[in-house]
Design a protein around this motif. Structure first.
Motif, PDB file in Angstrom:
ATOM      1  N   VAL A 173       0.913  -1.123   0.001  1.00 43.64           N
ATOM      2  CA  VAL A 173      -0.007  -0.013   0.014  1.00 43.64           C
ATOM      3  C   VAL A 173       0.967   1.208  -0.056  1.00 43.64           C
ATOM      4  N   LEU A 174       2.011   1.271   0.820  1.00 40.55           N
ATOM      5  CA  LEU A 174       2.916   2.409   0.755  1.00 40.55           C
ATOM      6  C   LEU A 174       3.501   2.660  -0.677  1.00 40.55           C
ATOM      7  N   LEU A 175       3.858   1.634  -1.417  1.00 41.81           N
ATOM      8  CA  LEU A 175       4.270   1.957  -2.699  1.00 41.81           C
ATOM      9  C   LEU A 175       3.285   2.719  -3.619  1.00 41.81           C
ATOM     10  N   LEU A 176       2.131   2.171  -3.407  1.00 39.81           N
ATOM     11  CA  LEU A 176       1.061   2.929  -4.213  1.00 39.81           C
ATOM     12  C   LEU A 176       0.711   4.126  -3.907  1.00 39.81           C
ATOM     13  N   ILE A 219      -1.534  -7.051  -9.365  1.00 39.81           N
ATOM     14  CA  ILE A 219      -0.782  -6.797 -10.590  1.00 39.81           C
ATOM     15  C   ILE A 219       0.103  -5.498 -10.404  1.00 39.81           C
ATOM     16  N   PHE A 220      -0.513  -4.484 -10.329  1.00 42.73           N
ATOM     17  CA  PHE A 220       0.277  -3.263 -10.113  1.00 42.73           C
ATOM     18  C   PHE A 220       1.219  -3.250  -8.850  1.00 42.73           C
ATOM     19  N   CYS A 221       1.024  -4.051  -7.918  1.00 38.32           N
ATOM     20  CA  CYS A 221       1.499  -4.025  -6.703  1.00 38.32           C
ATOM     21  C   CYS A 221       3.046  -4.765  -6.917  1.00 38.32           C
ATOM     22  N   ILE A 222       2.980  -5.906  -7.640  1.00 34.28           N
ATOM     23  CA  ILE A 222       3.916  -6.782  -8.195  1.00 34.28           C
ATOM     24  C   ILE A 222       4.758  -5.955  -8.897  1.00 34.28           C
ATOM     25  N   ALA A 244      -1.984  -7.121   0.934  1.00 35.31           N
ATOM     26  CA  ALA A 244      -2.348  -5.783   1.104  1.00 35.31           C
ATOM     27  C   ALA A 244      -3.782  -5.773   0.140  1.00 35.31           C
ATOM     28  N   TYR A 245      -3.910  -6.464  -0.617  1.00 34.43           N
ATOM     29  CA  TYR A 245      -4.965  -6.146  -1.875  1.00 34.43           C
ATOM     30  C   TYR A 245      -6.141  -7.224  -1.872  1.00 34.43           C
ATOM     31  N   TYR A 246      -5.743  -8.484  -1.423  1.00 34.43           N
ATOM     32  CA  TYR A 246      -6.684  -9.669  -1.699  1.00 34.43           C
ATOM     33  C   TYR A 246      -6.354 -10.756  -0.842  1.00 34.43           C
ATOM     34  N   PRO A 247      -6.332 -10.544   0.444  1.00 34.58           N
ATOM     35  CA  PRO A 247      -5.673 -11.652   1.044  1.00 34.58           C
ATOM     36  C   PRO A 247      -6.603 -12.880   1.067  1.00 34.58           C
ATOM     37  N   GLU A 248      -7.833 -12.804   0.696  1.00 35.52           N
ATOM     38  CA  GLU A 248      -8.913 -13.987   0.374  1.00 35.52           C
ATOM     39  C   GLU A 248      -7.942 -15.166  -0.515  1.00 35.52           C
ATOM     40  N   LEU A 249      -7.250 -14.553  -1.229  1.00 39.60           N
ATOM     41  CA  LEU A 249      -6.653 -15.522  -2.471  1.00 39.60           C
ATOM     42  C   LEU A 249      -5.219 -15.908  -1.764  1.00 39.60           C
ATOM     43  N   THR A 250      -4.862 -17.086  -1.682  1.00 39.98           N
ATOM     44  CA  THR A 250      -3.697 -17.425  -0.692  1.00 39.98           C
ATOM     45  C   THR A 250      -2.607 -17.572  -1.642  1.00 39.98           C
TER      46      THR A 250
END
Length: 258
Positions: free
Chosen positions: A5-8, A146-149, A165-171
């Motif tokens: 999140v900080l990067l964005l 994808i942006f974060c990566i 940060a963005y979708y913790p439901e996906l492991t």
């Protein structure tokens, strides 16, 4: 505050506190109240009414990005042009991401093997991003990941913090099962066929297709000022954001030749 999140938020505001912001990035400009809570008022100064836009029957502008994950020009375009433009104009644009780029594939005993321009790490991250998109399906869910990566300093280790940060439901386990299994291999073969079917054939990446068309003029406009191109191309009522300066134009960056 999570590192991804900080990067964005550093990109958008220079300094930023997320204490009051619990909204996904795709909603930051949806209302002025959310923009204030997330401290991105300046970036959302062209706030427009989603309700008004939904009255239009005009098709959204389709943007297809063919790229490879470790290409510097691809990363810069995705992080500094495509993603911020989509945040503000996602009601009038659709985005398709195809990670593969200048890779090559060959069938070895019934399984596809890939050789990537920037080495095995690029093939690895290409497949991670393809598997994230496969599992999340909805661009509002996967594009921030994808942006974060792509905006991370170490792409090969970015999956875990970006999902957190963005979708913790996906492991991470689910994604890596795809990456290391037959599913990821199949997805990347599909990306290879889609890339190889481009007309005209791609000569470099990032390769940008607007409403099914690619030429030098469209490519140059997309790379230098995508926000303005989307606003100019959309045939329906222009959102208020189009009257603002939008995303800061980029100088044309180096490309990764095929």
């Amino acid at each position: 505050m999570k590192s991804a999140v900080l990067l964005l938020t550093l990109y958008f505001a220079g300094t930023y506190s997320q204490q009051l912001c619990d909204h996904p990035p795709s909603d930051w400009c949806s209302t002025w109240e959310i923009a204030k809570a997330c401290q991105v008022e300046q970036q959302c100064r062209g706030y427009y009414s989603r309700k008004d836009l939904k009255k239009s029957n005009e098709p959204a502008v389709q943007v297809d990005l063919y790229y490879e994950s470790l290409c510097g020009g691809c990363r810069k375009f995705l992080a500094l042009q495509l993603f911020p433009t989509w945040l503000t104009l996602n009601e009038i644009m659709n985005v398709t991401l195809v990670p593969y780029g200048n890779a090559q594939e060959k069938n070895v005993s019934g399984k596809w093997e890939f050789t990537c321009q920037h080495g095995p790490d690029e093939c690895y991250v290409n497949t991670i991003e393809a598997c994230v998109m496969y599992h999340l399906q909805d661009i509002r869910s996967f594009f921030p990941v994808i942006f974060c990566i792509e905006f991370s300093s170490n792409l090969t280790s970015a999956l875990e913090p970006c999902l957190a940060a963005y979708y913790p439901e996906l492991t991470v386990k689910t994604v890596m099962a795809c990456v290391n299994g037959d599913l990821g291999n199949k997805i990347m073969h599909q990306n290879a066929m889609q890339t190889d079917a481009l007309n005209p054939p791609h000569e470099y990446v990032p390769w940008v297709v607007i409403n099914g068309k690619h030429d030098d003029s469209l490519q140059d406009r997309a790379i230098s000022a995508l926000f303005n191109l989307i606003c100019d191309t959309y045939t329906g009522p222009k959102p208020d954001a189009c009257s603002s300066k939008g995303v800061t134009p980029l100088k044309r960056d180096s490309v990764c030749l095929s």
